[in-house]
Structures are given as structure tokens and as C-alpha cells.
Design a protein around this motif. Structure first.
Motif: not given
Ligand code: SF4
Length: 277
Positions: A47-49, A80-82, A214-216, A218-220
Motif C-alpha cells: 500500500d503506497l498510501g 507513505d511515498l509522498l 499503481s501510482c496516479c 508515476c515517474i515513468y
Molecule cells: S515506479 Fe511509478 S508506479 Fe511504481 S512506485 Fe515508482 S512512481 Fe509509483
């Protein structure tokens, strides 16, 4: 290649609740049922929050429950991630992908420890609670760690071995971990066909054009995906923009969150470009 599922004490399904995870769950459950080891299947969700699409954790649990599979959610205890980005003073990036190592893989390691302990004590926990299921074992617990990565997603993933001993996750005395990518050679079309056939709900973000979950943000992700995500999650986008200002580091070198928000207001997104991860 399909490993001998009955050789393992646990078959761990890493699920983000995304399309590939739910397809993998469906597929592995059918194999485990045929092998008579469905009670060894466990779903784990990292869970990334706040950063995840809404309802992801609940959906992951619902999907596991649908198949009668025990569900474990894990998250980074320090925040969480933020929160992590704020503490770290930087966004994760290419080559510095600590978002997955710290918030996913690292947290799942704790579950590997827990499951190895349970197996070595001779007990199993399933959806109905603790249940003695045999004698203690005097060898490392065997865990098959399943991931929903597919070759089609990126050249890097295409090169990955669909089955390999995971030396880093294994220990000399407590656990032997193999990593398996059960749907590595599946196409996106095959994934959606399997989801439709299963009748199990998928996340609504896909119906709004998002190719991945996953993340709304994403860095990619592609610009079109980030802009669309900002249109669908304006408060979270503002939160990212606030963090961007507070740490003085752009979300992506070529694209700040402030620019993403501006584009979300000014542009409509007709087509969302997928991305390699
Ligand atoms: S790669 Fe993207 S989706 Fe995966 S945790 Fe990192 S930012 Fe979130």
C-alpha cells in the motif's frame, strides 16, 4: 514454464490490483486449485498510501477474497511515498527507483519473513484464521514469489527471466525464494480477455483510459497519462505540486507537476500514451 507448485510452502501473489496482477491471480489460482494447493496461495499488496488510485487497496482485497485467498497489506511504517519524497528532498527517478525498492519490495520482504516463520512452525494462516496444517519443518521454507510483470511492457522486462532463484530474498537457514513471472509472455489483449472471462471487477481508472494502475503520477508515465491523471485527481496533483515547491525539485526533469496541472486545465486528452517501466 510452470513450476511444481506443490513443492512450495507458500505461493505469494504480489498484487497492485492492476490488470496484470488480477490476471496473474486468476491464472495462478486455477493452477494451484488443480495441484490441490490453493490453501498455500497468499496475496500481498504493498500500500503506497495517498499516491495510489483511489480504492486500490480495497479492490486488491476484494479480488483476493473472490478467489478465497488470504490477503495481507503492507506499507512503509515511516510514512507513505509522498511523505518519503518530502523527507528525502527528491523525487525518485530513472536509476534511483527507491519508490519500488522501499515501498514495495522492502515491505514484501517482511511478509516473506512472516510466512517463512509460519511454515516452519507447521502452521498456515488462511482466510478462515490460524489452522495447524502439519508438522514443523526443519528446512528453509519454500516460497514462490509471483509477480505480474510482462515482457510486452518494456525492453527491460522482456529480458527478465520468467523463473529464477531469488538469492537476495532467500536466507541460508529460513527461506528459499524463487521468483516467477506467470504471465510474462501474455499480451495486453490476452490479459483483458482473461479479466472479462473471470467476471472479477477491475479498477475504473482503466475505463477512463489509463493504461496502468499503481501510482496516479508515476515517474515513468507519459505526459498525456500524467495530465489525464491530474484531471481525474486534482487534489492529489495539488499536493504533489506543493511538495515540489517545498523540496525545490521538479517531479520530472522535463516536466514539473505545476506544468502538468496547467496542461490539465488547458488541454483535453484524447489519447493516452502508454510508457515503458
Ligand atoms: S515506479 Fe511509478 S508506479 Fe511504481 S512506485 Fe515508482 S512512481 Fe509509483
Amino acid at each position: 514454464l510452470i513450476p511444481d507448485l506443490a513443492w512450495y510452502d507458500w505461493i505469494l501473489i504480489n498484487t497492485s490490483a492492476g490488470k496484470d496482477s488480477q490476471t496473474m491471480l486468476d491464472y495462478v489460482v486455477s493452477l494451484a486449485r488443480r495441484a490441490g494447493v490453493l490453501d498455500r496461495v497468499v496475496a500481498v499488496h504493498a500500500d503506497l498510501g495517498r499516491v495510489e488510485w483511489q480504492g486500490v487497496r480495497a479492490l486488491a482485497e476484494r479480488q483476493a477474497t473472490h478467489y478465497g485467498v488470504r490477503f495481507i497489506a503492507v506499507s512503509r511504517p515511516q510514512g507513505d511515498l509522498l511523505d518519503h519524497v518530502e523527507q528525502h528532498g527528491k523525487w525518485p527517478g530513472y536509476g534511483t527507483r527507491w519508490c519500488t525498492s522501499d515501498h514495495k519490495r522492502g515491505q514484501v520482504y517482511r511478509v516473506l519473513t512472516q510466512l517463512a516463520d509460519e511454515a516452519r512452525e507447521g502452521g498456515r494462516l488462511d482466510v478462515t484464521g490460524y489452522r495447524k496444517n502439519g508438522n514443523p519443518i526443519y528446512r528453509p521454507a519454500r516460497i514462490l514469489n509471483c509477480m505480474g510483470l510482462r515482457a510486452q511492457e518494456s525492453p527491460k522486462r522482456a529480458k527478465q527471466d520468467p523463473f529464477a532463484y531469488d538469492e537476495e530474498a532467500s536466507t541460508a537457514t529460513t527461506r528459499h525464494v524463487d521468483e516467477w513471472l506467470p504471465i510474462h509472455d501474455w499480451t495486453t489483449e490476452e490479459v483483458w480477455t482473461a479479466i472479462r472471462a473471470s467476471g472479477v471487477p477491475h479498477h475504473p481508472a482503466y475505463d477512463m483510459g489509463m493504461p496502468r494502475l499503481s501510482c496516479c503520477f508515476c515517474i515513468y508515465a507519459s505526459k498525456s497519462a500524467l495530465v489525464r491523471a491530474a484531471q481525474l485527481n486534482p487534489s492529489l496533483a495539488k499536493e504533489y505540486a506543493r511538495v515540489e515547491v517545498s523540496i525545490g525539485h521538479r517531479f520530472k526533469k522535463e516536466l514539473s507537476m505545476a506544468e502538468i496541472i496547467d496542461a490539465a486545465v488547458a488541454e483535453s486528452v484524447d489519447e493516452i500514451e502508454d510508457w515503458a517501466a
